[in-house]
Design an enzyme around this catalytic site. Structure first.
Site, PDB file in Angstrom:
ATOM      1  N   SER A   8      40.055  25.424  -1.136  1.00  0.00           N
ATOM      2  CA  SER A   8      40.525  24.300  -0.333  1.00  0.00           C
ATOM      3  C   SER A   8      40.498  23.007  -1.152  1.00  0.00           C
ATOM      4  CB  SER A   8      39.622  24.132   0.893  1.00  0.00           C
ATOM      5  OG  SER A   8      38.297  23.897   0.453  1.00  0.00           O
ATOM      6  N   TYR A  39      38.187  23.394   4.826  1.00  0.00           N
ATOM      7  CA  TYR A  39      38.558  24.518   5.689  1.00  0.00           C
ATOM      8  C   TYR A  39      37.430  24.880   6.666  1.00  0.00           C
ATOM      9  CZ  TYR A  39      42.622  26.084   2.843  1.00  0.00           C
ATOM     10  OH  TYR A  39      43.832  26.203   2.195  1.00  0.00           O
ATOM     11  N   GLY A  40      36.204  24.526   6.299  1.00  0.00           N
ATOM     12  CA  GLY A  40      35.014  25.084   6.956  1.00  0.00           C
ATOM     13  C   GLY A  40      34.886  24.837   8.445  1.00  0.00           C
ATOM     14  N   CYS A  70      36.597  30.666  -2.733  1.00  0.00           N
ATOM     15  CA  CYS A  70      36.271  29.936  -1.511  1.00  0.00           C
ATOM     16  C   CYS A  70      35.658  30.952  -0.545  1.00  0.00           C
ATOM     17  CB  CYS A  70      37.560  29.362  -0.937  1.00  0.00           C
ATOM     18  SG  CYS A  70      37.370  28.586   0.670  1.00  0.00           S
ATOM     19  N   ASN A  71      34.404  30.758  -0.188  1.00  0.00           N
ATOM     20  CA  ASN A  71      33.742  31.699   0.731  1.00  0.00           C
ATOM     21  C   ASN A  71      34.422  31.697   2.088  1.00  0.00           C
ATOM     22  OD1 ASN A  71      30.869  32.639  -0.428  1.00  0.00           O
ATOM     23  ND2 ASN A  71      31.437  30.640  -1.222  1.00  0.00           N
ATOM     24  N   THR A  72      34.886  30.525   2.520  1.00  0.00           N
ATOM     25  CA  THR A  72      35.483  30.410   3.844  1.00  0.00           C
ATOM     26  C   THR A  72      36.760  31.254   3.906  1.00  0.00           C
ATOM     27  OG1 THR A  72      34.578  28.178   3.894  1.00  0.00           O
ATOM     28  CG2 THR A  72      36.214  28.722   5.569  1.00  0.00           C
ATOM     29  N   CYS A 206      29.019  28.437  -0.507  1.00  0.00           N
ATOM     30  CA  CYS A 206      30.226  27.610  -0.496  1.00  0.00           C
ATOM     31  C   CYS A 206      30.362  27.136  -1.924  1.00  0.00           C
ATOM     32  CB  CYS A 206      30.066  26.424   0.453  1.00  0.00           C
ATOM     33  SG  CYS A 206      31.365  25.184   0.272  1.00  0.00           S
ATOM     34  N   THR A 207      31.538  27.333  -2.513  1.00  0.00           N
ATOM     35  CA  THR A 207      31.658  27.064  -3.950  1.00  0.00           C
ATOM     36  C   THR A 207      31.496  25.576  -4.280  1.00  0.00           C
ATOM     37  OG1 THR A 207      34.066  27.080  -3.672  1.00  0.00           O
ATOM     38  CG2 THR A 207      33.027  29.113  -4.437  1.00  0.00           C
ATOM     39  N   HIS A 208      31.712  24.711  -3.300  1.00  0.00           N
ATOM     40  CA  HIS A 208      31.467  23.288  -3.541  1.00  0.00           C
ATOM     41  C   HIS A 208      29.994  23.017  -3.882  1.00  0.00           C
ATOM     42  CE1 HIS A 208      35.383  22.650  -1.629  1.00  0.00           C
ATOM     43  NE2 HIS A 208      35.298  21.360  -1.909  1.00  0.00           N
TER      44      HIS A 208
HETATM   45  N1  DGL Z   1      34.582  25.774  -1.131  1.00  0.00           N
HETATM   46  C1  DGL Z   1      34.865  26.475   0.052  1.00  0.00           C
HETATM   47  C2  DGL Z   1      33.881  27.560   0.372  1.00  0.00           C
HETATM   48  O1  DGL Z   1      33.409  28.184  -0.578  1.00  0.00           O
HETATM   49  C3  DGL Z   1      35.422  25.732   1.228  1.00  0.00           C
HETATM   50  C4  DGL Z   1      34.789  24.497   1.709  1.00  0.00           C
HETATM   51  C5  DGL Z   1      35.634  23.907   2.817  1.00  0.00           C
HETATM   52  O2  DGL Z   1      36.816  23.714   2.594  1.00  0.00           O
HETATM   53  O3  DGL Z   1      35.079  23.668   3.898  1.00  0.00           O
HETATM   54  O4  DGL Z   1      33.586  27.859   1.497  1.00  0.00           O
END
Ligand code: DGL
Length: 283
Positions: A8, A39-40, A70-72, A206-208
């Protein structure tokens, strides 16, 4: 041909960085759907649609494989797209394409078991000894993917997921580290209260969050091992490419960064993580 990496926003760069180190000669296209991030907090159907559009854009760029960094997206959309969209799209393009996620490699790293392993059902008497804390977006937490899939493989691991509703957005917009440290500490405390003790290990789901992994490490009990998604994903992709040589990932070391949002430089937090200025082109 190239490897596409999708998120995202900027979180997937944490995975991309490790993939580039592992496959220095491969060509890469990174796509950040910043126009729609985060996206979360979105409903599942919308996450499925946005993830499909992102993958489609990366296949149009000449990618053979797309890694959902992206985990989501991986926990909400991947299975649906593999079942309902990918076979037809593969036929339409007339070449080998696939979409891979980061949840499977993370679960393999957390359980120490290959994905195909299934635990012998041992009934209700199993004493869960190893407590794993997962920090994730609300959509990933709602999917319960880590609880469900780890329980199938290791019944001695108890998984507790802490949803962190604001954190990805704060990292995406370059919030000050002091503010991030406060939010992270409050999530670690909330999870610890809910478990009744500190987790033995943690997944930044979450990769962030990998961009501020040091702040998580500081908030958790000293020495708490973190299961690293970038490392787990790179190891899994290496195995995959050995088994599936039909996927051409290029060999000129090209790097392209696309965004659906504002093209140009990224925020300071991201560039500090990346270690150099980063310029994104309009997708
Ligand atoms: N980096 C993403 C993840 O791993 C998404 C974070 C988001 O967009 O809320 O879930």
């Amino acid at each position: 041909m190239a490897i596409g990496v999708f998120d995202s926003g900027v979180g997937g760069l944490t995975i991309h960085h490790r993939l580039v180190e592992t496959f220095p000669d491969a060509d890469f296209v990174y796509l950040a759907d910043q126009a729609n991030a985060p996206y979360g907090g979105k409903p599942g159907e919308e996450i499925v649609d946005l993830t499909r559009d992102g993958c489609s854009r990366l296949f149009d760029e000449g990618c053979s494989l797309v890694v959902l960094a992206c985990n989501t997206a991986a926990s909400v959309a991947l299975r649906r797209l593999q079942q309902t969209w990918l076979p037809g799209h593969r036929r339409a393009l007339g070449r080998p394409i696939n979409v891979l996620g980061i949840v499977v490699p993370t679960i393999e790293a957390a359980t120490g078991m290959p994905w195909a392993h299934e635990a012998e059902p041992r009934g209700d008497k199993v004493e869960k000894l190893d407590v794993l804390g997962v920090f994730a977006t609300p959509a990933t937490a709602r999917s319960r993917v880590y609880e469900i899939e780890i329980d199938k493989r290791r019944q001695d691991v108890a998984v507790f997921t802490e949803p962190c509703p604001e954190l990805a957005r704060m990292i995406e917009t370059g919030a000050p580290r002091a503010d991030l440290a406060g939010v992270i500490a409050s999530h670690v405390q909330a999870l610890t209260r809910r478990i009744g003790r500190a987790p033995d290990r943690a997944v930044l789901g979450c990769t962030h969050y990998e961009i501020v992994a040091d702040l998580f490490q500081a908030a958790l009990a000293p020495g708490t091992p973190l299961i690293r998604q970038p490392e787990a994903t790179a190891t899994a992709l290496k195995d995959y490419l050995l088994r599936r040589p039909e996927f051409d990932v290029g060999a000129s070391g090209a790097r392209k960064f696309l965004t659906t949002g504002e093209p140009g430089a990224q925020n300071g937090l991201v560039e500090a993580f990346w270690g150099a200025p980063l310029r994104f082109e309009a997708a």
